[in-house]
Design a protein around this motif. Structure first.
Motif, PDB file in Angstrom:
ATOM      1  N   SER A  41      -2.711  15.107  -7.807  1.00  9.11           N
ATOM      2  CA  SER A  41      -3.756  14.575  -6.933  1.00  9.11           C
ATOM      3  C   SER A  41      -3.471  14.909  -5.472  1.00  9.11           C
ATOM      4  O   SER A  41      -4.394  15.088  -4.681  1.00  9.11           O
ATOM      5  CB  SER A  41      -3.880  13.061  -7.102  1.00  9.11           C
ATOM      6  N   LYS A  42      -2.217  15.017  -5.109  1.00  4.86           N
ATOM      7  CA  LYS A  42      -1.789  15.458  -3.782  1.00  4.86           C
ATOM      8  C   LYS A  42      -0.493  16.244  -3.946  1.00  4.86           C
ATOM      9  O   LYS A  42       0.286  15.973  -4.862  1.00  4.86           O
ATOM     10  CB  LYS A  42      -1.500  14.271  -2.840  1.00  4.86           C
ATOM     11  N   TYR A  43      -0.270  17.200  -3.057  1.00  2.00           N
ATOM     12  CA  TYR A  43       0.974  17.954  -3.083  1.00  2.00           C
ATOM     13  C   TYR A  43       1.617  17.848  -1.705  1.00  2.00           C
ATOM     14  O   TYR A  43       1.153  18.456  -0.746  1.00  2.00           O
ATOM     15  CB  TYR A  43       0.697  19.409  -3.465  1.00  2.00           C
ATOM     16  N   VAL A 232      10.734   7.107  -3.716  1.00  2.00           N
ATOM     17  CA  VAL A 232      11.149   6.395  -4.921  1.00  2.00           C
ATOM     18  C   VAL A 232      10.018   6.476  -5.936  1.00  2.00           C
ATOM     19  O   VAL A 232       8.831   6.483  -5.567  1.00  2.00           O
ATOM     20  CB  VAL A 232      11.500   4.919  -4.628  1.00  2.00           C
ATOM     21  N   GLY A 233      10.376   6.557  -7.212  1.00  2.00           N
ATOM     22  CA  GLY A 233       9.345   6.695  -8.223  1.00  2.00           C
ATOM     23  C   GLY A 233       9.779   6.200  -9.582  1.00  2.00           C
ATOM     24  O   GLY A 233      10.979   6.052  -9.860  1.00  2.00           O
ATOM     25  N   TYR A 248       6.385   6.541  -4.253  1.00  2.00           N
ATOM     26  CA  TYR A 248       6.049   6.128  -2.901  1.00  2.00           C
ATOM     27  C   TYR A 248       6.931   6.898  -1.925  1.00  2.00           C
ATOM     28  O   TYR A 248       8.159   6.910  -2.056  1.00  2.00           O
ATOM     29  CB  TYR A 248       6.261   4.629  -2.714  1.00  2.00           C
ATOM     30  N   ILE A 249       6.290   7.566  -0.978  1.00  2.00           N
ATOM     31  CA  ILE A 249       6.997   8.366   0.025  1.00  2.00           C
ATOM     32  C   ILE A 249       7.028   7.604   1.339  1.00  2.00           C
ATOM     33  O   ILE A 249       5.983   7.237   1.875  1.00  2.00           O
ATOM     34  CB  ILE A 249       6.310   9.726   0.239  1.00  2.00           C
ATOM     35  N   ILE A 250       8.217   7.345   1.845  1.00  2.00           N
ATOM     36  CA  ILE A 250       8.390   6.768   3.177  1.00  2.00           C
ATOM     37  C   ILE A 250       8.642   7.932   4.123  1.00  2.00           C
ATOM     38  O   ILE A 250       9.684   8.583   4.056  1.00  2.00           O
ATOM     39  CB  ILE A 250       9.557   5.774   3.213  1.00  2.00           C
ATOM     40  N   GLY A 251       7.674   8.218   4.985  1.00  2.00           N
ATOM     41  CA  GLY A 251       7.743   9.405   5.819  1.00  2.00           C
ATOM     42  C   GLY A 251       8.719   9.278   6.973  1.00  2.00           C
ATOM     43  O   GLY A 251       8.853   8.211   7.575  1.00  2.00           O
ATOM     44  N   GLY A 252       9.398  10.379   7.288  1.00  2.00           N
ATOM     45  CA  GLY A 252      10.281  10.442   8.447  1.00  2.00           C
ATOM     46  C   GLY A 252       9.622  11.253   9.552  1.00  2.00           C
ATOM     47  O   GLY A 252       8.478  10.995   9.920  1.00  2.00           O
ATOM     48  N   LYS A 263       3.037   7.329   1.884  1.00  2.00           N
ATOM     49  CA  LYS A 263       2.007   7.649   0.906  1.00  2.00           C
ATOM     50  C   LYS A 263       2.414   7.236  -0.507  1.00  2.00           C
ATOM     51  O   LYS A 263       3.571   7.390  -0.902  1.00  2.00           O
ATOM     52  CB  LYS A 263       1.711   9.153   0.896  1.00  2.00           C
ATOM     53  N   PHE A 264       1.446   6.729  -1.273  1.00  2.00           N
ATOM     54  CA  PHE A 264       1.597   6.542  -2.705  1.00  2.00           C
ATOM     55  C   PHE A 264       1.068   7.783  -3.414  1.00  2.00           C
ATOM     56  O   PHE A 264       0.070   8.368  -3.003  1.00  2.00           O
ATOM     57  CB  PHE A 264       0.774   5.339  -3.189  1.00  2.00           C
TER      58      PHE A 264
END
Length: 272
Positions: A41-43, A232-233, A248-252, A263-264
């Motif tokens: 759905s997203k890359y 984390v996933g 879930y991506i915690i952006g730096g 982003k989820f």
């Protein structure tokens, strides 16, 4: 795929799988050949969920040529070969939401990753060495070669991936560091986590602080290092060949100190 450790160039991304009517592969008794098909759905590549740098969009006039790699559904897949000696090789592909053909042509481009290496273990300690070739069609200036060195202890891993040439998305010597953890929880639920960090070569042929296309302020310095992301996933096998998950991506920050959004993403993959 991501033998970029990766992540993978693709790490913990969302997808809905497309089933395949392909037959089983034949291979020697001491080797395995497997494959997978996905519709993501997203890359997002290595924590870049928002932008590599906003100036690249304005200067080039290409609203879809910055990031993420694909802001809509992306068809992906790959093949993996593993020999009992420890040798491995594979191919991974994905459609992109921007075009490498020209800055104004918004046609779909493709990414193809070819990789190979050697992996082994001594007790609970594992190690691997390898390389990856990132081929973006149809842009030769985006092609990159990267080495991989990794060590692991039980469920934990530490990896370094170093770029060997200047290209449009990095400089020779840029190194992507990852610390990983993966385990299986009750009910066959998989859990994985990745912390990503970058060390940068400041000046290259395409990426440097004097290039107005790639920096908001030409007088700014390119960062020498930056925290990139934590991802984390969890995954769950719905049936024999179908696995779904959510991450879930915690952006730096990127090399120009631009913060990335959290982003989820979700995933559903078909293996054969």
């Amino acid at each position: 795929m991501n033998v970029r450790v990766s992540g993978s160039k693709k790490m913990l991304i969302a997808g809905i799988s497309v089933a395949s009517a392909m037959g089983a592969f034949s291979s020697p008794a001491n080797a395995d050949l497997t494959g997978h098909l996905d519709l993501a759905s997203k890359y997002y590549l290595r924590g870049i969920t928002t932008t590599y740098n906003p100036a690249s969009v304005g200067a080039l006039g290409n609203a879809h040529g910055d990031a993420p790699e694909n802001d809509g559904p992306a068809f992906q897949g790959g093949l993996d070969y593993a020999h009992s000696s420890g040798f491995y090789a594979g191919w991974w592909f994905s459609t992109l939401s921007y075009s490498y053909k020209t800055f104004t042509d918004q046609g779909v481009s493709m990414e193809h990753d070819l990789y190979a290496g050697y992996a082994s273990k001594v007790g609970d300690i594992g190690y691997k060495v390898g390389f990856t070739r990132y081929q973006y069609v149809p842009s030769k200036n985006a092609t990159g070669w990267e080495t991989l060195v990794g060590v692991s202890y039980k469920d934990f891993g530490l990896n370094a991936q170093t770029l060997l040439n200047d290209n449009t998305w990095g400089n020779k010597g840029d190194t992507y560091w990852t610390a990983t953890y993966a385990t299986t929880l009750p009910m066959d639920i998989g859990f994985n986590a990745t912390l990503g960090y970058y060390t940068y070569t400041k000046t290259g042929k395409f990426v440097n602080a004097d290039n107005i296309v790639l920096t908001t302020n030409p007088s700014d310095s390119v960062a020498s290092s930056a925290f990139r992301h934590v991802t984390v996933g969890v995954t769950y096998p719905f049936m024999k060949n179908l696995t779904g998950g959510v991450s879930y991506i915690i952006g730096g920050k990127n090399r120009y100190d631009v913060s990335q959004d959290n982003k989820f993403v979700g995933s559903l993959s078909y293996t054969f």
